[in-house]
Write a protein that holds these residues in place. Structure first.
Motif, mmCIF file in Angstrom:
data_model
loop_
_atom_site.group_PDB
_atom_site.id
_atom_site.type_symbol
_atom_site.label_atom_id
_atom_site.label_comp_id
_atom_site.label_asym_id
_atom_site.label_seq_id
_atom_site.Cartn_x
_atom_site.Cartn_y
_atom_site.Cartn_z
ATOM 1 N N ALA A 59 0.839 -1.202 0.000
ATOM 2 C CA ALA A 59 0.000 0.000 0.000
ATOM 3 C C ALA A 59 0.880 1.261 0.000
ATOM 4 N N ARG A 60 1.957 1.218 0.792
ATOM 5 C CA ARG A 60 2.864 2.362 0.924
ATOM 6 C C ARG A 60 3.491 2.713 -0.429
ATOM 7 N N ASP A 61 3.854 1.669 -1.206
ATOM 8 C CA ASP A 61 4.456 1.921 -2.515
ATOM 9 C C ASP A 61 3.399 2.358 -3.527
ATOM 10 N N LEU A 62 2.241 1.712 -3.411
ATOM 11 C CA LEU A 62 1.147 2.035 -4.320
ATOM 12 C C LEU A 62 0.743 3.507 -4.167
ATOM 13 N N ALA A 63 0.883 4.022 -2.952
ATOM 14 C CA ALA A 63 0.481 5.405 -2.683
ATOM 15 C C ALA A 63 1.186 6.368 -3.641
ATOM 16 N N CYS A 64 2.497 6.153 -3.897
ATOM 17 C CA CYS A 64 3.147 7.085 -4.832
ATOM 18 C C CYS A 64 2.821 6.752 -6.273
ATOM 19 N N LEU A 65 2.490 5.489 -6.542
ATOM 20 C CA LEU A 65 2.146 5.139 -7.924
ATOM 21 C C LEU A 65 0.814 5.724 -8.339
ATOM 22 N N ILE A 66 -0.180 5.654 -7.441
ATOM 23 C CA ILE A 66 -1.510 6.140 -7.835
ATOM 24 C C ILE A 66 -1.833 7.477 -7.159
ATOM 25 N N LYS A 67 -0.812 8.055 -6.517
ATOM 26 C CA LYS A 67 -0.944 9.375 -5.897
ATOM 27 C C LYS A 67 -2.130 9.450 -4.944
ATOM 28 N N ARG A 68 -2.232 8.440 -4.084
ATOM 29 C CA ARG A 68 -3.236 8.483 -3.019
ATOM 30 C C ARG A 68 -2.520 8.220 -1.712
ATOM 31 N N GLU A 69 -3.187 8.495 -0.620
ATOM 32 C CA GLU A 69 -2.540 8.358 0.678
ATOM 33 C C GLU A 69 -2.692 6.932 1.203
ATOM 34 N N ALA A 70 -1.623 6.400 1.786
ATOM 35 C CA ALA A 70 -1.719 5.102 2.452
ATOM 36 C C ALA A 70 -1.856 5.357 3.945
ATOM 37 N N LYS A 71 -2.828 4.683 4.536
ATOM 38 C CA LYS A 71 -3.090 4.924 5.968
ATOM 39 C C LYS A 71 -2.744 3.702 6.796
ATOM 40 N N MET A 72 -1.903 3.930 7.802
ATOM 41 C CA MET A 72 -1.548 2.870 8.741
ATOM 42 C C MET A 72 -2.774 2.503 9.568
ATOM 43 N N PRO A 73 -2.877 1.256 9.995
ATOM 44 C CA PRO A 73 -4.001 0.916 10.885
ATOM 45 C C PRO A 73 -3.862 1.695 12.195
#
Lengths: 799, 341
Positions: free
Chosen positions: A179-193
């Protein structure tokens, strides 16, 4: 690694990305999706329903007629399940619901009659809905569910991805990591639980709870003690998460450690505190010969190079690899010690490989884990344990460590990055990518900056590593394709492949089929070439089998095997060659690696022709002719075939070029061919190909063509069988006849009429004077003299 | 002036003329020629009589011989023309044209060689030089110099063949890169085709020896874009202009950035089929920018030079191209297999 779409969606908004699009996105970012499996989605139209009444079917013993409430109406449904009792909450497929069968065909629920009784839908078992569970009757749902609720809201479909994670990116080995890597790929925020605040009851831990004797192998070890937990089954949501990635739920404590491992990527281990002698943890090297029984039941004998987690008396876990059988959490466990630690990767790797023990933990530890995640993962698991198993946290985090590491900063010269990638990515975009990857930028100016990677990025040490990240996030597809940079390709003499290709092409032009064999052979096959003995063989230290234990010293053995294989398959007309590398351990004989050419002829010369030619078989002179033409193509003139002995042949010639033996050609030893299903002789030549390929052709200079006619004379004689063609030729050449241009053998035969031990030979002599037309008289005088001398000196009988 | 010889000559020529007029085949004509002018023919026989002719008649007799020979030749030529003309005009042919030709059976190149030769010739055209190296390598050239970590699994004796002396069978053609760079200053532009070995038990898709071709280009300002354009050119030459390529990030110890290169499926042109597992793409090459550590190991300054390297499996391409479903067929050498290529 397995990844669940639904689970991933907990940490990042995936709306707008279908599972297929997500797979594409991940793959193109270096997280290769190797397989994708969609778990069945309950068909639309299936809703929660309440059975109000059940009555027997008037005409069928096994059927019941039920009155069912679907949230709006009361419906009559005919049902064959044994458990369709009034009061139960069950799934109902309403009219119009479409099921997809396993074979892809569709099945639509229609209003219908079953044995004369109208039915307005179908009550479903878990099997019919594609769900796991009991198949013997209707799926019984929670009675608290409201009638009419679409079943999709209860049983959401999911997609399980099988990812290939490259060894440089252990930070991708979890849902959060992806999710953390995907956040920069799709320009969305990744949220920790969200993790609840953890407060330990008494604020101090028992002294000496954890001691680390090998800090170089275990730079950080943390522990927490939680008392009075209730070990039981995990709640459905947790079981579902584990099942979605193919893990079997065990109990809430074990499930939580597994869940956190796959959520955050950090392995944890829970010990039953009461089974730890002295209620303490010692991280130490194993004693020589120390015994340990692992969780999976395997009994190991350890050595000093293995790191263990021990209690006051014995090893209770193989550090970072696997827990012990006796110290794990079971149903009777009340107090637990939760371990969260980091271990030195190479130590884990060698232990895991040596003992052949692999686990999700060792897989992550041997690739490297995130220092900071030690604490976060422990917090997360502790929070979940307190929520799902109750109990009290009685210690703060006991944290024994060697000090938080700091990674070196890496220079990032913007022009250099652009030049390596070959794309005009501006500075702002580079900086955006760096910061979205959580890389710390410092000392920034127009031309460069320094980048400090976070502790979860173990792969960023050089500028090239930054180029990779920037190219990856920018998109490799977005790199423009410049024109091909082409330069002069050097000299042909430097092209090692050329000679090889030339020789192969010549043989193919001569009608040969090219073969390719394995480089590894059995000793028996290797020694089929009797030029070698056992000491000459290059032997592999760790062969796959004895059949593949030696590097071939010659192409002979495998070529003969191919001949035999073909003949056994009724391919008896063979014209084969191989040009390949062979190996020799005896430096006095050959260099270690050299090229050899093996040529085989057997069977009919012209199987595809008709009439008399069809039956003609290859003989030695066909093989000799092939070799001669290879020499001719290289304009080699000084070669000869000398009588020789060689164990792989019944009879053979050694091929001598410029005084050096270049190979052998002959009839293959009958001992080798006696099992072959053919009577045709097999001819073979084995040639030192490097000599052949490296022969330098002499200069070719034009010989002026004579304008004057030639004239020929034939001479035939009966000779003893022992007279060689070469003796005749030498004799004629030595006679130095004036104007003799060439001599050709045109006939040779043996016949009863000639008498035994005799043969008839006939030669044509061609005479030419380059300056004028020869007269008969000029030719006749020298020719007649030659005839006379042949008869006198060679003892032949002129015909 | 006339004599017996001249008369005999004339009547023989006249008789020959009649026969030639009646001749129906080249054979008939040849028979007349032999009868008249063969080694034992009428004219040579009569010429032996020349010595008996009185000297004063010799000149005329000689002329008569010449005339007779010339006339005979005229009649022969006329007959040949007549027959050739008649067969033209009849347009008939009495041989069975459907009989098989006497074939000069040409040989066959092994599919591995065909694919390798094709690859080599494409890269030669871009200016790559072909280089070669030993198959028995040392650990340094096969692993260490290529930045392979000391405990990398590929070094394991379960994966690599070792000899008693610590040397090994090269697991890739990459050691040739190292040897070339050790012995040459940049720029470097090479391909290394050859046999490589991995300790895989043979089955339909595995072979313990197989073939690779590997390329290396080191120069100033070489980029990933250059890698892409070289491999795109290769893809078009090898599989046709419709084939596209894509690069995916990957990891190899000897390159950074590393990519895997997919070609759009040559069977379905990217639409998705069984061969490409419905993805539309086929994984063909591993590639990347030469890792700075590799450059340092051969004494090149990574700040001055950069370069790309790629490698691909020849068997894989051959199997895709010819739809060979079992790699072992390539090493079995059944002539019914070989003759298909």
């Amino acid at each position: 690694m397995n990844l669940s779409y639904n689970w991933l969606a907990e940490y990042i908004d995936l709306s707008g990305y279908t599972p297929g699009e997500l797979a594409e996105k991940l793959t193109m970012a270096g997280i290769e999706v190797e397989a994708m499996e969609e778990s069945a989605l309950v068909p639309e139209g299936v809703v929660v329903a309440k059975i109000l009444e059940r009555a027997p079917h008037p005409d069928a013993d096994k059927l019941s007629v039920c009155k069912v409430f679907d949230g709006k109406d009361n419906l009559q449904i005919v049902c064959g399940a044994p458990n369709c009792d009034a009061g139960k909450t069950v799934p109902l497929a309403t009219i119009g619901t479409v099921f997809i069968n396993a074979d892809g065909s569709e099945f639509k629920i229609k209003k219908g009659k079953l044995r004369g009784v109208e039915s307005m839908g179908m009550l479903c078992s878990s099997d019919e809905l594609g769900l796991d569970g009991d198949h013997s009757g209707l799926l019984e749902l929670d009675d608290k569910l409201e009638a009419g609720t679409p079943l999709r809201q209860i049983f959401a479909g999911d997609v399980a991805y099988e990812l290939e994670i490259t060894p440089n990116r252990p930070d991708w080995l979890s849902h959060w990591g992806v999710a953390r890597d995907l956040a920069c790929l799709i320009k969305r925020e990744a949220k920790m639980p969200k993790i609840g605040k953890l407060i330990a009851a008494p604020a101090s831990a028992p002294a000496g709870l954890v001691s680390v004797e090998a800090p170089e192998l275990c730079p950080r070890y943390t522990a927490r003690v939680i008392r009075n937990v209730k070990v039981q089954d995990s709640p459905e949501w947790l079981k579902e998460r584990l099942l979605s990635i193919g893990l079997r739920p065990i109990n809430n404590i074990v499930d939580i450690t597994n869940f956190v491992l796959h959520e955050l990527g950090h392995p944890l281990h829970a010990f039953d505190l009461d089974k730890l002698a002295g209620q303490k943890i010692i991280v130490r090297s194993a004693a020589e010969g120390e015994k340990f029984v692992a969780l999976d039941g395997s009994e190991l004998k350890l050595a000093g190079r293995h790191l263990v987690i021990a209690d006051a008396e014995k090893a209770v876990a193989l550090a970072g690899v696997m827990g012990g059988l006796d110290s794990g959490v079971t149903e009777g466990t009340v107090n637990i010690l939760l371990e969260s630690a980091t271990f030195q990767p190479s130590g884990i790797r060698s232990t895991s490989r040596e003992l052949n023990m692999r686990s999700d933990s060792s897989y992550r530890f041997e690739r490297g884990t995130d220092w900071d995640m030690v604490e976060t993962a422990s917090d997360r698991a502790t929070d979940l344990i307190l929520q799902l198993a109750g109990g009290e946290l009685v210690t703060p985090l006991v944290d024994v460590n060697t000090g938080r590491p700091r990674f070196e900063k890496v220079i990032c010269r913007f022009d250099r990055i652009r030049s390596l990638i070959g794309a005009d990515i501006d500075n702002e975009e580079i900086l955006r990518i760096l910061s979205s990857l959580r890389l710390e930028v410092s000392e920034l100016d127009d031309r460069q900056c320094y980048v400090t990677p976070p502790l979860f990025r173990l792969d960023i040490e050089r500028e090239a590593d930054l180029a990779e990240e920037i190219a990856r996030i920018h998109g490799l597809d977005a790199i423009p394709v410049p024109p091909v940079k082409s330069v002069l390709g050097g000299m042909r003499k430097d092209d090692s492949y050329y000679k090889n290709q030339e020789l192969r092409d010549q043989l193919i032009a001569l009608g040969f089929y090219e073969c390719t064999h394995y480089s590894m052979v059995s000793e028996e096959s290797a020694l089929k070439d009797t030029a070698f003995n056992g000491d000459d063989l290059v032997r592999i230290g760790n062969p796959l089998s004895l059949e593949l234990a030696c590097m071939r010293p010659s192409l002979t053995g495998e070529m003969l095997a191919t001949v035999e294989r073909n003949i056994s398959r009724q391919n008896t007309d063979l014209k084969l060659f191989e040009l390949g590398r062979v190996f020799c351990a005896n430096k006095d004989m050959y260099p270690e690696e050299r090229h050899e050419l093996c040529v085989v002829l057997s069977g009919r010369k012209h199987p595809e022709r008709f009439s008399a030619e069809r039956g003609e078989l290859y003989d030695f002179y066909d093989l000799k002719g092939v070799i001669e033409s290879l020499f001719e193509q290289r304009r080699v003139q000084s070669f000869s075939f000398r009588k020789s002995k060689d164990g792989k042949f019944d009879y053979c010639a050694e091929i001598v070029v410029n005084g050096r033996v270049c190979g052998h050609a002959g009839l293959v030893n009958k001992a080798y061919t006696k099992g072959f299903k053919t009577k045709n002789p097999v001819f073979m030549a084995v040639i030192q190909a490097d000599m052949l390929m490296n022969m330098k052709a002499p200069k070719t200079l034009l010989q002026q063509l004579s304008q004057f006619p030639s004239t020929t004379r034939d001479v035939a004689f009966v000779a003893p069988d022992t007279l060689l063609h070469s003796e005749v030729m030498d004799f004629i050449v030595k006679a130095k006849l004036k104007f003799l241009e060439k001599v050709e053998l045109f006939d040779i035969f043996r016949d009863d009429s000639l008498g035994s031990g005799k043969k008839s030979m006939a030669y044509t002599l061609t005479f030419r004077n380059p300056e004028r037309t020869l007269t008969d008289k000029e030719v006749n005088s020298s020719f007649d003299k030659l005839r006379e001398n042949l008869a006198k000196n060679l003892g032949v009988e002129l015909r | 002036m006339s004599n017996a010889i001249i008369e005999q000559l004339n009547s023989a020529v006249a008789a020959a003329e009649e026969k030639l007029k009646a001749a129906t085949s080249e054979n008939d004509i040849e028979n007349v020629r032999i009868e008249m002018n063969g080694r034992k023919g009428i004219i040579p026989a009569l010429s032996k009589e020349m010595k008996n002719v009185p000297p004063e008649q010799r000149k005329d007799t000689g002329i008569a011989f010449n005339d007779a020979k010339n006339k005979l030749q005229e009649f022969l030529d006329a007959a040949v023309d007549r027959i050739a003309g008649s067969s033209d005009s009849s347009g008939e042919c009495d041989i069975d044209l459907t009989l098989p030709g006497r074939k000069w059976q040409s040989g066959r190149k092994h599919p591995i060689s065909t694919v390798m030769d094709d690859c080599v010739s494409i890269f030669r055209r871009m200016g790559f030089i072909v280089v070669d190296g030993p198959e028995i390598e040392d650990v340094y050239h096969n692993f260490d110099a290529l930045n392979t970590p000391a405990d990398h699994p590929s070094r394991d004796p379960g994966d690599t063949f070792y000899f008693g002396d610590g040397r090994l069978l090269r697991t890739q053609t990459s050691p040739v890169q190292i040897r070339t760079m050790e012995n040459n200053d940049p720029p470097i532009r090479i391909v290394a085709p050859g046999r490589t070995f991995r300790r895989d038990t043979p089955d339909a898709t595995h072979s313990m020896n197989f073939h690779q071709i590997e390329g290396l280009y080191i120069d100033r300002n070489v980029s990933l874009g250059d890698l892409k354009s070289a491999l795109l050119y290769f893809a078009h030459e090898m599989f046709g202009p419709k084939v596209g390529i894509r690069m995916r990030p990957h990891f190899f110890p000897f390159t950074e950035p590393s990519v895997e290169v997919d070609f759009s499926c040559i069977m379905c042109e990217g639409k998705g089929c069984r061969i490409c597992k419905n993805s539309g793409w086929l994984e063909i090459a591993g590639a990347g920018m030469v890792d700075p550590n590799v450059l340092k190991n051969v004494g090149y300054d990574p700040d001055e030079w950069s370069g790309y390297a790629w490698g691909m499996g020849i068997e894989r391409i051959a199997m895709l191209r010819y739809r060979i479903n079992d790699i072992r067929f390539l090493y079995e050498n059944d002539v019914r297999f070989l003759e298909q290529f």
